[in-house]
Scaffold this motif. Sequence first.
Motif, PDB file in Angstrom:
ATOM      1  N   ALA A  88       0.829  -1.211   0.000  1.00 41.38           N
ATOM      2  CA  ALA A  88       0.000   0.000   0.000  1.00 41.38           C
ATOM      3  C   ALA A  88       0.859   1.254   0.000  1.00 41.38           C
ATOM      4  CB  ALA A  88      -0.938  -0.019   1.205  1.00 41.38           C
ATOM      5  N   PHE A  89       1.875   1.301   0.851  1.00 42.37           N
ATOM      6  CA  PHE A  89       2.770   2.459   0.849  1.00 42.37           C
ATOM      7  C   PHE A  89       3.492   2.571  -0.494  1.00 42.37           C
ATOM      8  CE2 PHE A  89       2.854   2.182   5.653  1.00 42.37           C
ATOM      9  CZ  PHE A  89       2.259   3.407   5.857  1.00 42.37           C
ATOM     10  N   TRP A  90       3.920   1.453  -1.032  1.00 38.06           N
ATOM     11  CA  TRP A  90       4.627   1.428  -2.312  1.00 38.06           C
ATOM     12  C   TRP A  90       3.742   2.021  -3.407  1.00 38.06           C
ATOM     13  CZ3 TRP A  90       6.816  -3.871  -4.470  1.00 38.06           C
ATOM     14  CH2 TRP A  90       7.755  -3.621  -5.479  1.00 38.06           C
ATOM     15  N   GLY A  91       2.478   1.633  -3.416  1.00 35.14           N
ATOM     16  CA  GLY A  91       1.568   2.152  -4.428  1.00 35.14           C
ATOM     17  C   GLY A  91       1.260   3.617  -4.251  1.00 35.14           C
ATOM     18  N   ASP A 142       3.382   4.809  -7.112  1.00 36.83           N
ATOM     19  CA  ASP A 142       2.747   3.894  -8.055  1.00 36.83           C
ATOM     20  C   ASP A 142       3.734   2.813  -8.477  1.00 36.83           C
ATOM     21  OD1 ASP A 142       0.006   3.996  -8.456  1.00 36.83           O
ATOM     22  OD2 ASP A 142       0.130   5.791  -9.707  1.00 36.83           O
ATOM     23  N   PHE A 143       4.354   2.197  -7.469  1.00 35.37           N
ATOM     24  CA  PHE A 143       5.277   1.080  -7.648  1.00 35.37           C
ATOM     25  C   PHE A 143       6.462   1.435  -8.548  1.00 35.37           C
ATOM     26  CE2 PHE A 143       0.996  -0.467  -6.813  1.00 35.37           C
ATOM     27  CZ  PHE A 143       1.217  -1.197  -5.654  1.00 35.37           C
ATOM     28  N   GLY A 144       6.985   2.641  -8.310  1.00 32.42           N
ATOM     29  CA  GLY A 144       8.196   3.069  -9.004  1.00 32.42           C
ATOM     30  C   GLY A 144       7.969   3.875 -10.256  1.00 32.42           C
ATOM     31  N   ALA A 145       6.723   4.089 -10.641  1.00 32.37           N
ATOM     32  CA  ALA A 145       6.453   4.836 -11.876  1.00 32.37           C
ATOM     33  C   ALA A 145       6.705   6.323 -11.722  1.00 32.37           C
ATOM     34  CB  ALA A 145       5.008   4.602 -12.318  1.00 32.37           C
ATOM     35  N   LEU A 149      17.151   1.612  -3.799  1.00 31.76           N
ATOM     36  CA  LEU A 149      15.715   1.799  -3.666  1.00 31.76           C
ATOM     37  C   LEU A 149      15.087   2.460  -4.882  1.00 31.76           C
ATOM     38  CD1 LEU A 149      15.439   2.828   0.089  1.00 31.76           C
ATOM     39  CD2 LEU A 149      15.692   0.573  -0.967  1.00 31.76           C
ATOM     40  N   LEU A 150      15.906   2.733  -5.895  1.00 24.83           N
ATOM     41  CA  LEU A 150      15.387   3.288  -7.138  1.00 24.83           C
ATOM     42  C   LEU A 150      14.988   2.203  -8.122  1.00 24.83           C
ATOM     43  CD1 LEU A 150      17.957   6.174  -7.798  1.00 24.83           C
ATOM     44  CD2 LEU A 150      15.720   6.334  -6.699  1.00 24.83           C
ATOM     45  N   ARG A 151      15.767   1.107  -8.166  1.00 26.06           N
ATOM     46  CA  ARG A 151      15.566   0.112  -9.219  1.00 26.06           C
ATOM     47  C   ARG A 151      15.322  -1.304  -8.720  1.00 26.06           C
ATOM     48  NH1 ARG A 151      19.428   3.804 -10.946  1.00 26.06           N
ATOM     49  NH2 ARG A 151      20.899   2.759  -9.558  1.00 26.06           N
ATOM     50  N   SER A 152      15.699  -1.642  -7.501  1.00 23.97           N
ATOM     51  CA  SER A 152      15.583  -3.021  -7.021  1.00 23.97           C
ATOM     52  C   SER A 152      14.323  -3.218  -6.197  1.00 23.97           C
ATOM     53  CB  SER A 152      16.816  -3.390  -6.179  1.00 23.97           C
ATOM     54  OG  SER A 152      16.621  -4.636  -5.531  1.00 23.97           O
ATOM     55  N   ALA A 153      13.362  -3.941  -6.751  1.00 27.48           N
ATOM     56  CA  ALA A 153      12.124  -4.212  -6.007  1.00 27.48           C
ATOM     57  C   ALA A 153      12.388  -4.969  -4.703  1.00 27.48           C
ATOM     58  CB  ALA A 153      11.133  -4.974  -6.889  1.00 27.48           C
ATOM     59  N   PRO A 154      13.245  -5.990  -4.682  1.00 25.06           N
ATOM     60  CA  PRO A 154      13.523  -6.660  -3.405  1.00 25.06           C
ATOM     61  C   PRO A 154      14.097  -5.707  -2.360  1.00 25.06           C
ATOM     62  CG  PRO A 154      14.202  -8.066  -5.217  1.00 25.06           C
ATOM     63  CD  PRO A 154      13.862  -6.729  -5.816  1.00 25.06           C
ATOM     64  N   ASP A 155      15.002  -4.815  -2.773  1.00 26.30           N
ATOM     65  CA  ASP A 155      15.547  -3.844  -1.818  1.00 26.30           C
ATOM     66  C   ASP A 155      14.455  -2.918  -1.290  1.00 26.30           C
ATOM     67  OD1 ASP A 155      17.956  -5.004  -2.415  1.00 26.30           O
ATOM     68  OD2 ASP A 155      18.922  -3.192  -3.170  1.00 26.30           O
ATOM     69  N   VAL A 156      13.537  -2.506  -2.160  1.00 28.24           N
ATOM     70  CA  VAL A 156      12.423  -1.647  -1.745  1.00 28.24           C
ATOM     71  C   VAL A 156      11.563  -2.362  -0.716  1.00 28.24           C
ATOM     72  CG1 VAL A 156      10.276  -0.555  -2.519  1.00 28.24           C
ATOM     73  CG2 VAL A 156      12.351  -0.306  -3.884  1.00 28.24           C
ATOM     74  N   ILE A 157      11.240  -3.619  -0.975  1.00 26.82           N
ATOM     75  CA  ILE A 157      10.370  -4.392  -0.083  1.00 26.82           C
ATOM     76  C   ILE A 157      11.029  -4.597   1.278  1.00 26.82           C
ATOM     77  CG2 ILE A 157       9.334  -6.674   0.268  1.00 26.82           C
ATOM     78  CD1 ILE A 157       9.064  -6.714  -2.899  1.00 26.82           C
ATOM     79  N   GLY A 158      12.276  -5.058   1.280  1.00 28.81           N
ATOM     80  CA  GLY A 158      12.964  -5.305   2.545  1.00 28.81           C
ATOM     81  C   GLY A 158      13.207  -4.037   3.335  1.00 28.81           C
TER      82      GLY A 158
END
Length: 437
Positions: free
Chosen positions: A147-150, A154-157, A235-244
């Motif tokens: 939810a925070f990511w979105g 918008d999931f990195g957009a 945290l700009l390009r790696s989804a796993p890094d963003v999640i963790g």
Amino acid sequence: MPMNCLGSRLAVATIAVSFILALPAFAQFAPPAARPAAPKTAASPRAASCHNGANFDRFLADVKQKAVAAGVSQRALSEASPYLVYDQGIVNRDRGQRVFGQLFTEFAGRMAAPYRMQNGQQHIKTYAAAFARAEKEYGVPPAVIAAFWGLESDFGANMGNLPTLKSLVSLAYDCRRSEMFVNETIAALKVIDRGDLTPEEMIGSWAGELGQTQFLPTHYVNYAVDYDGDGRRDLLRSAPDVIGSTANYIANGLKWRRGEPWLEEIKVPQNLPWDQTDLTVQQPRAKWAQLGVTYPDGRPLPNDNLAASVLLPMGRTGPAFMAYPNFAAYTEWNNSLIYSTTAGYLASRIAGAAPMRRPAGQVTQLPFNELKELQQLLVRAGFNVGKVDGVLGQQSRAAVKAMQIKYSLPADSWPTAELLARMRGGTAQAQPASAIR
């Protein structure tokens, strides 16, 4: 890290928006611009009075000395120096934020729309391994992270398109929040120093936030983790890094309580003690059940001692929620009530909750000029509402509630035409703190 959003979440945090929210960053950003090899040098501003008359170059030299004392290498300073320039436009944006009136149902309807819920659910499936690891290690459910990511990008957009270092150092030189942004500038240099990002990669919001969940540099330093194993916290390009990293911040920065809920829609009876409907008032769920609070479909609440508050973002005739201790993580992330409630609601939707019920009738919000007049009357009555600007934050909500109690109106903290009329008729003195509870 997160605590803002309004062009930056910092802006919302600054004005403590409750009923009115400035346009969020993710709605303003154009696609990121091409990253320049080096930024143009901005004209030096007039000397800021809060720095003993020092011009920007002298101020910057002092910041660099502080950075070295904090452990930043000369290499990192050298790489960053072309980007450490002043931009008056950034300061103007910080000082010229506009706000607009919007009801919670309107804002949540737009920001927690079905497409964003579905996007969140799809991202949880796509990155199932990283989400499962984050939940195991930090105790934060996937839906909360998603939810925070979105909401934030918008999931990195939409992460912003402005050079971070220039934004930070410009706001550091400005006198409004100088110390804070000096610390953020030094933190950004540390991010460069440890090899997570290069200066030219640091592109984000105008307030210096970075990445897909918009971390301030201090939170990037303290909570970013390398979840994909490449040796960098990206945290700009790696989804796993963003999640963790987001899970780490929520768990350890915002003190998330593993295994507990955060926000659930409820149905409240018409005879509920409205002065108890406040985030500062916590009762066991069993107590709320005794008072007639149920789930929206009429099912009873669990008969247990889990502490909870009744949250009415639009007063007693609007949607109602049971806010649990974990909801404090949302108000800490962003102290705007409309944003934090929307974020919690979106997380519940991603986790499978039904859409919230619409109010039975129209919920009226006072127009801007009348909200401002009400604040002025509250000040005359002896209340501190912060800045009288037509933006009702937590201080104004508390004052509204106290005056509702005085005039024997339903004390749900929602400003109404009736309360305004009563106060126009004769300003009363502020109630003691005990009467506000």
